[in-house]
Design a protein around this motif. Structure first.
Motif, short mmCIF file in Angstrom:
data_model
loop_
_atom_site.label_atom_id
_atom_site.label_comp_id
_atom_site.label_asym_id
_atom_site.label_seq_id
_atom_site.Cartn_x
_atom_site.Cartn_y
_atom_site.Cartn_z
N ILE A 19 70.41 -23.37 89.25
CA ILE A 19 69.75 -22.19 89.82
C ILE A 19 69.25 -21.28 88.71
O ILE A 19 68.11 -20.78 88.75
CB ILE A 19 70.72 -21.45 90.75
N ILE A 20 70.09 -21.06 87.70
CA ILE A 20 69.68 -20.23 86.57
C ILE A 20 68.48 -20.83 85.85
O ILE A 20 67.51 -20.14 85.52
CB ILE A 20 70.86 -20.06 85.58
N ALA A 21 68.52 -22.14 85.60
CA ALA A 21 67.44 -22.80 84.87
C ALA A 21 66.12 -22.69 85.64
O ALA A 21 65.07 -22.39 85.05
CB ALA A 21 67.79 -24.27 84.63
N SER A 22 66.15 -22.93 86.94
CA SER A 22 64.91 -22.86 87.72
C SER A 22 64.42 -21.42 87.83
O SER A 22 63.21 -21.17 87.83
CB SER A 22 65.11 -23.48 89.10
N CYS A 23 65.35 -20.45 87.87
CA CYS A 23 64.95 -19.05 87.89
C CYS A 23 64.25 -18.66 86.59
O CYS A 23 63.24 -17.96 86.61
CB CYS A 23 66.17 -18.17 88.14
N HIS A 24 64.78 -19.13 85.47
CA HIS A 24 64.12 -18.86 84.19
C HIS A 24 62.69 -19.41 84.18
O HIS A 24 61.77 -18.77 83.66
CB HIS A 24 64.92 -19.47 83.04
N LYS A 25 62.49 -20.59 84.73
CA LYS A 25 61.14 -21.17 84.76
C LYS A 25 60.19 -20.29 85.56
O LYS A 25 59.02 -20.11 85.19
CB LYS A 25 61.19 -22.57 85.35
N GLU A 26 60.68 -19.74 86.67
CA GLU A 26 59.84 -18.85 87.47
C GLU A 26 59.57 -17.53 86.77
O GLU A 26 58.47 -16.98 86.85
CB GLU A 26 60.50 -18.62 88.84
N ILE A 27 60.57 -17.02 86.07
CA ILE A 27 60.38 -15.78 85.31
C ILE A 27 59.31 -15.96 84.25
O ILE A 27 58.47 -15.07 84.03
CB ILE A 27 61.72 -15.33 84.70
N ALA A 28 59.32 -17.11 83.58
CA ALA A 28 58.32 -17.38 82.54
C ALA A 28 56.90 -17.27 83.09
O ALA A 28 55.99 -16.85 82.37
CB ALA A 28 58.56 -18.77 81.95
N LYS A 29 56.71 -17.62 84.35
CA LYS A 29 55.38 -17.56 84.96
C LYS A 29 54.98 -16.12 85.29
O LYS A 29 53.80 -15.82 85.43
CB LYS A 29 55.35 -18.38 86.25
N ARG A 30 55.96 -15.25 85.44
CA ARG A 30 55.70 -13.89 85.92
C ARG A 30 55.60 -12.85 84.82
O ARG A 30 55.07 -11.76 85.05
CB ARG A 30 56.81 -13.49 86.91
N LEU A 31 56.14 -13.15 83.65
CA LEU A 31 56.10 -12.16 82.57
C LEU A 31 54.69 -12.04 82.00
O LEU A 31 54.10 -13.02 81.56
CB LEU A 31 57.08 -12.56 81.46
N ALA A 229 66.13 -11.77 68.87
CA ALA A 229 65.94 -12.76 69.92
C ALA A 229 67.27 -13.43 70.22
O ALA A 229 68.17 -13.47 69.36
CB ALA A 229 64.90 -13.81 69.52
N GLN A 230 67.41 -13.96 71.43
CA GLN A 230 68.63 -14.66 71.82
C GLN A 230 68.29 -15.80 72.76
O GLN A 230 67.45 -15.67 73.66
CB GLN A 230 69.60 -13.71 72.53
N TYR A 231 68.94 -16.93 72.53
CA TYR A 231 68.87 -18.05 73.46
C TYR A 231 70.29 -18.49 73.77
O TYR A 231 71.15 -18.52 72.87
CB TYR A 231 68.08 -19.22 72.87
N GLU A 232 70.54 -18.82 75.04
CA GLU A 232 71.90 -19.17 75.47
C GLU A 232 71.86 -20.29 76.49
O GLU A 232 71.06 -20.28 77.43
CB GLU A 232 72.56 -17.94 76.10
N HIS A 233 72.77 -21.24 76.31
CA HIS A 233 73.03 -22.25 77.32
C HIS A 233 74.53 -22.27 77.63
O HIS A 233 75.36 -21.96 76.76
CB HIS A 233 72.64 -23.65 76.83
N THR A 234 74.87 -22.66 78.85
CA THR A 234 76.22 -23.05 79.20
C THR A 234 76.33 -24.56 78.98
O THR A 234 75.46 -25.31 79.46
CB THR A 234 76.54 -22.70 80.66
N ILE A 235 77.35 -24.99 78.26
CA ILE A 235 77.50 -26.41 77.94
C ILE A 235 78.89 -26.90 78.32
O ILE A 235 79.85 -26.13 78.35
CB ILE A 235 77.25 -26.69 76.44
N ALA A 236 78.97 -28.18 78.63
CA ALA A 236 80.26 -28.86 78.81
C ALA A 236 80.48 -29.78 77.63
O ALA A 236 79.55 -30.46 77.17
CB ALA A 236 80.26 -29.65 80.11
N ILE A 237 81.70 -29.81 77.13
CA ILE A 237 82.06 -30.74 76.07
C ILE A 237 82.63 -31.99 76.73
O ILE A 237 83.56 -31.91 77.52
CB ILE A 237 83.05 -30.10 75.10
N THR A 238 82.01 -33.13 76.44
CA THR A 238 82.46 -34.38 77.00
C THR A 238 82.75 -35.37 75.88
O THR A 238 82.39 -35.14 74.72
CB THR A 238 81.38 -34.98 77.94
N GLU A 239 83.34 -36.49 76.24
CA GLU A 239 83.63 -37.52 75.25
C GLU A 239 82.33 -38.07 74.64
O GLU A 239 82.33 -38.59 73.53
CB GLU A 239 84.44 -38.66 75.87
N ARG A 240 81.23 -37.94 75.37
CA ARG A 240 79.93 -38.43 74.87
C ARG A 240 79.19 -37.36 74.09
O ARG A 240 78.10 -37.62 73.60
CB ARG A 240 79.07 -38.89 76.05
#
Length: 247
Positions: A19-31, A229-240
């Motif tokens: 949801i966050i990722a798709s919202c960011h894509k829409e915001i990019a179109k509106r700024l 500037a700031q960029y942020e992701h939520t990440i999961a740490i996995t065995e891969r």
């Protein structure tokens, strides 16, 4: 102590992250020049609510908005306003969605119109610092390895890391352990394990790494007025290896 998430729980965080990722894509179109960050905030809140999510920042410690909107010299936690954005501005939109009790967090810096060469360099280097930090988030490494990788990327670009703000664990709570510094010594801090879910969110600045707070108690500006500037992701740490949940 960092809480380890099951694969099913990581899947729930990923749904909030989508949801966050798709919202960011829409915001990019509106700024665009003339748009206000208050308008973007209202859009983001409605976007999350329509998809069954809650804007988790709203009401957090009395904060009144669904997003943080940090323009130019504001490093983070800027409150949305009715001041129109101008061509050449840069603005970071930071938001957290809670879906069915699980949270995801992501911030992205956008250029309004065409950025200056200096602003473009800042944005590019900050994104590189984010990705360098994420690449270091593998089982067996330590939290300090994330910060070392992000900090070295900033140093190579000739930019400073704003050290007053850190990443963090996330899940049912917005802020969980461990804290994730973005400038650190390698091999220090908590050992990374599969099942940990973290935010990596470096803030880089064209000037000194120091900040000052506005009277509102939230808005953090660069001490010398230089842009950040700031960029942020939520990440999961996995065995891969690390998996981005907000992409």
């Amino acid at each position: 102590m960092a809480e380890l998430k099951t694969a099913a729980e990581i899947g729930r965080i990923r749904k909030a992250g989508a949801i966050i990722a798709s919202c960011h894509k829409e915001i990019a179109k509106r700024l665009a020049p003339g748009v206000t960050t208050a308008e973007i905030d209202a859009f983001a809140e409605a976007y999350m609510v329509r998809r069954g999510a809650r804007p988790a920042q709203k009401g957090y410690k009395g904060y009144r908005y669904a997003t943080c909107a940090s323009v130019n010299d504001v490093c983070c936690h800027g409150a949305p306003t009715n001041k129109p954005l101008r061509g050449g501005d840069i603005v970071t939109i930071d938001m957290v969605a809670e879906l069915d009790g699980w949270m995801a967090d992501s911030a992205w810096t956008y250029a309004v119109g065409v950025p200056s060469a200096e602003a473009a360099r800042l944005m590019r280097a900050t994104k590189q610092a984010l990705m360098a930090g994420i690449a270091a988030a593998v089982p067996g490494n330590r939290v300090g390895d994330i910060g070392f990788a992000a900090g070295m990327a900033a140093e190579r670009a000739g930019l400073a890391v704003v050290e007053s703000f850190v990443g963090h664990g996330i899940g049912r709570q917005m802020h969980e352990q461990p804290q994730v510094a973005h400038r650190a010594r390698p091999g220090t801090g908590k050992k990374l394990r599969a099942g940990m879910v973290l935010t990596v969110e470096p803030i880089l600045t064209l000037g000194t790494p120091y900040i000052r707070l506005d009277p509102d108690g939230w808005t953090a500006r660069s001490f010398d007025g230089k842009w950040s500037a700031q960029y942020e992701h939520t990440i999961a740490i996995t065995e891969r290896g690390p998996v981005i949940l907000t992409e």
